[in-house]
Write an enzyme that holds these catalytic residues in place. Structure first.
Site, PDB file in Angstrom:
ATOM      1  N   ARG A 125      -3.211  22.509 -12.166  1.00 48.09           N
ATOM      2  CA  ARG A 125      -2.218  21.520 -12.617  1.00 48.09           C
ATOM      3  C   ARG A 125      -2.582  20.970 -14.000  1.00 48.09           C
ATOM      4  NH1 ARG A 125       0.852  16.580  -9.416  1.00 48.09           N
ATOM      5  NH2 ARG A 125       2.041  15.925 -11.240  1.00 48.09           N
ATOM      6  N   ARG A 134       0.819  -1.236   0.000  1.00 53.56           N
ATOM      7  CA  ARG A 134       0.000   0.000   0.000  1.00 53.56           C
ATOM      8  C   ARG A 134       0.845   1.274   0.000  1.00 53.56           C
ATOM      9  NH1 ARG A 134      -3.163  -2.994   3.718  1.00 53.56           N
ATOM     10  NH2 ARG A 134      -4.849  -4.008   2.599  1.00 53.56           N
ATOM     11  N   ASN A 142      -0.979  20.037 -19.063  1.00 55.95           N
ATOM     12  CA  ASN A 142      -1.292  19.122 -20.167  1.00 55.95           C
ATOM     13  C   ASN A 142      -1.418  19.830 -21.506  1.00 55.95           C
ATOM     14  OD1 ASN A 142      -1.587  16.515 -18.761  1.00 55.95           O
ATOM     15  ND2 ASN A 142      -3.142  17.635 -17.623  1.00 55.95           N
ATOM     16  N   LYS A 164       6.915  24.006 -12.025  1.00 54.32           N
ATOM     17  CA  LYS A 164       6.137  22.786 -11.764  1.00 54.32           C
ATOM     18  C   LYS A 164       5.880  22.617 -10.268  1.00 54.32           C
ATOM     19  CE  LYS A 164       5.018  18.174 -12.747  1.00 54.32           C
ATOM     20  NZ  LYS A 164       5.146  17.014 -13.605  1.00 54.32           N
ATOM     21  N   GLU A 219       9.101  20.039 -23.341  1.00 54.17           N
ATOM     22  CA  GLU A 219       8.424  20.273 -22.055  1.00 54.17           C
ATOM     23  C   GLU A 219       8.902  21.593 -21.428  1.00 54.17           C
ATOM     24  OE1 GLU A 219       5.940  18.395 -21.067  1.00 54.17           O
ATOM     25  OE2 GLU A 219       6.292  16.320 -21.690  1.00 54.17           O
ATOM     26  N   GLU A 225      -4.559  17.697  -9.275  1.00 53.91           N
ATOM     27  CA  GLU A 225      -5.066  18.156 -10.566  1.00 53.91           C
ATOM     28  C   GLU A 225      -6.579  18.385 -10.569  1.00 53.91           C
ATOM     29  OE1 GLU A 225      -2.958  16.711 -14.086  1.00 53.91           O
ATOM     30  OE2 GLU A 225      -4.901  16.556 -15.050  1.00 53.91           O
ATOM     31  N   HIS A 245      -1.209  12.701 -26.913  1.00 55.52           N
ATOM     32  CA  HIS A 245      -1.524  11.321 -26.521  1.00 55.52           C
ATOM     33  C   HIS A 245      -2.196  10.583 -27.682  1.00 55.52           C
ATOM     34  CE1 HIS A 245      -1.486  12.020 -21.869  1.00 55.52           C
ATOM     35  NE2 HIS A 245      -0.294  12.075 -22.415  1.00 55.52           N
ATOM     36  N   HIS A 253      -0.974  17.874 -24.647  1.00 54.32           N
ATOM     37  CA  HIS A 253      -0.910  16.449 -24.307  1.00 54.32           C
ATOM     38  C   HIS A 253      -2.086  15.646 -24.858  1.00 54.32           C
ATOM     39  CE1 HIS A 253       2.425  17.665 -21.873  1.00 54.32           C
ATOM     40  NE2 HIS A 253       2.560  16.488 -21.304  1.00 54.32           N
ATOM     41  N   LYS A 268       3.105  12.107 -10.163  1.00 56.58           N
ATOM     42  CA  LYS A 268       2.253  11.312 -11.056  1.00 56.58           C
ATOM     43  C   LYS A 268       3.031  10.074 -11.447  1.00 56.58           C
ATOM     44  CE  LYS A 268      -0.822  14.579 -13.317  1.00 56.58           C
ATOM     45  NZ  LYS A 268      -1.200  15.175 -14.609  1.00 56.58           N
ATOM     46  N   HIS A 272       7.494  10.892 -26.408  1.00 51.92           N
ATOM     47  CA  HIS A 272       6.449  11.663 -25.728  1.00 51.92           C
ATOM     48  C   HIS A 272       6.625  13.166 -25.979  1.00 51.92           C
ATOM     49  CE1 HIS A 272       3.632  12.889 -22.618  1.00 51.92           C
ATOM     50  NE2 HIS A 272       4.564  13.660 -22.115  1.00 51.92           N
TER      51      HIS A 272
HETATM   52  P1  NAD Z   1      12.486   7.453 -21.507  1.00 46.13           P
HETATM   53  O1  NAD Z   1      12.358   7.177 -20.098  1.00 46.13           O
HETATM   54  O2  NAD Z   1      12.024   6.419 -22.486  1.00 46.13           O
HETATM   55  O3  NAD Z   1      14.005   7.806 -21.840  1.00 46.13           O
HETATM   56  C1  NAD Z   1      14.366   8.128 -23.151  1.00 46.13           C
HETATM   57  C2  NAD Z   1      15.510   7.252 -23.673  1.00 46.13           C
HETATM   58  O4  NAD Z   1      16.723   7.759 -23.153  1.00 46.13           O
HETATM   59  C3  NAD Z   1      15.447   5.800 -23.265  1.00 46.13           C
HETATM   60  O5  NAD Z   1      15.936   5.009 -24.305  1.00 46.13           O
HETATM   61  C4  NAD Z   1      16.379   5.752 -22.065  1.00 46.13           C
HETATM   62  O6  NAD Z   1      16.893   4.477 -21.834  1.00 46.13           O
HETATM   63  C5  NAD Z   1      17.454   6.704 -22.506  1.00 46.13           C
HETATM   64  N1  NAD Z   1      18.204   7.352 -21.470  1.00 46.13           N
HETATM   65  C6  NAD Z   1      17.759   7.849 -20.306  1.00 46.13           C
HETATM   66  N2  NAD Z   1      18.703   8.538 -19.695  1.00 46.13           N
HETATM   67  C7  NAD Z   1      19.807   8.468 -20.461  1.00 46.13           C
HETATM   68  C8  NAD Z   1      21.111   8.998 -20.361  1.00 46.13           C
HETATM   69  N3  NAD Z   1      21.462   9.821 -19.368  1.00 46.13           N
HETATM   70  N4  NAD Z   1      21.991   8.690 -21.327  1.00 46.13           N
HETATM   71  C9  NAD Z   1      21.629   7.911 -22.395  1.00 46.13           C
HETATM   72  N5  NAD Z   1      20.399   7.420 -22.551  1.00 46.13           N
HETATM   73  C10 NAD Z   1      19.496   7.696 -21.591  1.00 46.13           C
HETATM   74  O7  NAD Z   1      11.711   8.797 -21.930  1.00 46.13           O
HETATM   75  P2  NAD Z   1      11.508  10.198 -21.202  1.00 46.13           P
HETATM   76  O8  NAD Z   1      11.353  11.167 -22.288  1.00 46.13           O
HETATM   77  O9  NAD Z   1      12.496  10.431 -20.147  1.00 46.13           O
HETATM   78  O10 NAD Z   1      10.104  10.021 -20.457  1.00 46.13           O
HETATM   79  C11 NAD Z   1       8.929   9.800 -21.193  1.00 46.13           C
HETATM   80  C12 NAD Z   1       7.896   9.205 -20.268  1.00 46.13           C
HETATM   81  O11 NAD Z   1       7.629  10.096 -19.205  1.00 46.13           O
HETATM   82  C13 NAD Z   1       6.572   8.922 -20.927  1.00 46.13           C
HETATM   83  O12 NAD Z   1       6.121   7.650 -20.559  1.00 46.13           O
HETATM   84  C14 NAD Z   1       5.650   9.977 -20.368  1.00 46.13           C
HETATM   85  O13 NAD Z   1       4.307   9.573 -20.320  1.00 46.13           O
HETATM   86  C15 NAD Z   1       6.231  10.169 -19.006  1.00 46.13           C
HETATM   87  N6  NAD Z   1       5.930  11.474 -18.401  1.00 46.13           N
HETATM   88  C16 NAD Z   1       5.476  11.470 -17.132  1.00 46.13           C
HETATM   89  C17 NAD Z   1       5.226  12.655 -16.496  1.00 46.13           C
HETATM   90  C18 NAD Z   1       4.789  12.649 -15.056  1.00 46.13           C
HETATM   91  O14 NAD Z   1       4.425  13.715 -14.543  1.00 46.13           O
HETATM   92  N7  NAD Z   1       4.849  11.535 -14.382  1.00 46.13           N
HETATM   93  C19 NAD Z   1       5.443  13.874 -17.158  1.00 46.13           C
HETATM   94  C20 NAD Z   1       5.921  13.840 -18.461  1.00 46.13           C
HETATM   95  C21 NAD Z   1       6.167  12.621 -19.068  1.00 46.13           C
HETATM   96  N1  GLY Z   2       3.180  16.313 -16.601  1.00 48.73           N
HETATM   97  C1  GLY Z   2       1.926  16.757 -16.113  1.00 48.73           C
HETATM   98  C2  GLY Z   2       1.815  16.767 -14.620  1.00 48.73           C
HETATM   99  O1  GLY Z   2       2.711  16.372 -13.931  1.00 48.73           O
HETATM  100  O2  GLY Z   2       0.814  17.149 -14.109  1.00 48.73           O
END
Ligand code: NAD
Ligand code: GLY
Length: 368
Positions: free
Chosen positions: A248, A128, A252, A234, A192, A244, A259, A255, A150, A272
């Protein structure tokens, strides 16, 4: 063990002010090699280090070296958005259970947003909820996904449809890790960064326009400012509206359209941040069609994203398909798609109040 931190720039520190769940964000060059910082902020004895097959060979040793007095179990996931699913959450939970980790363990998420979202969600479910630490290594994760709690995974029918709000205990962003990031990923992260300027801060937007070249060349001072300002904006919105129910949702911007691109293309072709970039142009265009934004402002958004090297138009898979994907979205309320639109550059609104034919016209213009 890794390179020695240079500390050309001071460690920047912010706080996400959420009362008893407040936590620090540390931003600095070489932080993953700083045993004192890691051991001070990572408090548990039992640690599950979740990373992937790309990031772990580059950076896991540094984390392990800082935590030799702890039990560190490592789990490497395959690399890719297509693995951000329940099956891989199960793998994290399996390892926690197999190692008899108790409630006082911590999950460390070392990687980009995929690892952070997935490991954070597993931490939110295990017994949990156990604590987790974000060690973001992409620009996108350092400016956005690691902050705000998130967590979650994708469902084949919709992006991020399964998840929980679960704040990390600390975010430690080592900007030195960006040196190994593929340029395409850097550009996706910059989408972003632009997003924050468009929603909240026209001065920051102008600063980004003036510093695109420095950011693309990984100029340390420019990067530090971009990450710090993004996290500041942020952290402030998360403090005001953690779950949200208000402002917040503005984060998006782009987005819902983005999406649709990610879902329709199976999470494999578009990053993304790239989908968000094209989505922000579509949102800006729709805002202009509604008379909110000037055409010149739409051009300004498009030009900035193009200069960064981001895609500004989606694949033309059809307006109906885009609409179908957009309907599977957490922001849909009473069957109505709610959208973030721009009132001007630096101010946004979240609304369901738009004529359907304007959305239809916008989708037809961009998706065919
Ligand atoms: P990712 O995690 O896929 O990383 C991108 C690529 O870079 C991958 O191949 C990874 O292995 C590689 N990588 C990471 N760090 C590296 C480094 N220092 N050197 C070399 N390679 C490296 O993608 P991302 O863009 O970091 O994240 C995208 C994800 O985040 C999506 O799933 C999206 O929905 C999510 N997201 C979440 C939030 C949230 O608030 N939780 C906000 C925005 C995006
Ligand atoms: N990336 C959108 C949020 O964190 O709310």
């Amino acid at each position: 063990m890794g390179r020695r931190p240079l500390y050309c720039f001071p460690v920047l520190k912010l706080e996400v002010a959420l009362a008893d769940r407040a936590y620090p964000i540390l931003i600095g060059d070489g932080l993953l090699s700083d045993a004192a910082v890691l051991s001070r902020h990572i408090k548990a004895r039992d640690l599950l280090l979740v990373s992937n097959t790309t990031v772990a060979p580059l950076y896991a040793d540094r984390v392990r070296a800082a935590l030799t007095d702890r039990r560190v179990v490592e789990l490497l996931l395959p690399d890719g958005e297509q693995y951000k699913n329940l099956q891989h959450v199960s793998r994290v939970l399996d390892v926690l259970i197999a190692n008899a980790f108790g409630r006082d363990c911590q999950v460390l998420a070392l990687g980009g947003g995929v690892v952070g979202d997935l490991a954070g969600f597993a931490a939110s479910c295990y017994q949990r909820g156990v604590a987790f630490v974000q060690l973001p290594t992409t620009l996108l994760a350092q400016v956005d996904s690691s902050v705000g709690g998130k967590t979650g995974v994708n469902h084949p029918g919709g992006k991020n449809m399964i998840g929980a709000f679960h704040q990390p205990a600390v975010v430690i962003a080592d900007t030195a890790t960006l040196a190994t990031l593929p340029p395409r990923e850097l550009r996706a992260g910059l989408a972003e960064v632009v997003k924050y300027g468009l929603i909240f801060d026209p001065k920051f937007l102008a600063w980004i326009e003036d510093n695109v070249d420095a950011l693309l060349k990984l100029d340390p001072s420019a990067l530090a400012h971009a990450i710090h300002r993004s996290c500041e904006l942020k952290a402030d919105v998360v403090r005001r509206d953690e779950r949200e129910s208000g402002d917040r949702a503005l984060l998006n911007l782009g987005h819902t359209f983005g999406h649709a691109i990610e879902t329709a293309t199976g999470y494999t072709e578009w990053l993304h941040g790239e989908a968000v970039a094209a989505g922000m142009v579509i949102a800006a265009d729709m805002s202009a069609r509604l008379g909110l934004l000037k055409d010149a402002d739409v051009r300004r958004v498009r030009t900035l994203l193009e200069r960064i090297g981001l895609p500004v138009e989606p694949p033309r898979f059809g307006a109906q398909r885009a609409l179908d994907c957009m309907r599977v979205d957490k922001k849909v309320k009473a069957g109505r798609i709610r959208l973030v639109l721009l009132e001007k550059l630096g101010a946004a609104r979240f609304t369901a109040d738009y004529p359907d034919d304007v959305l239809a016209g916008t989708l037809a213009a961009h998706f065919g």
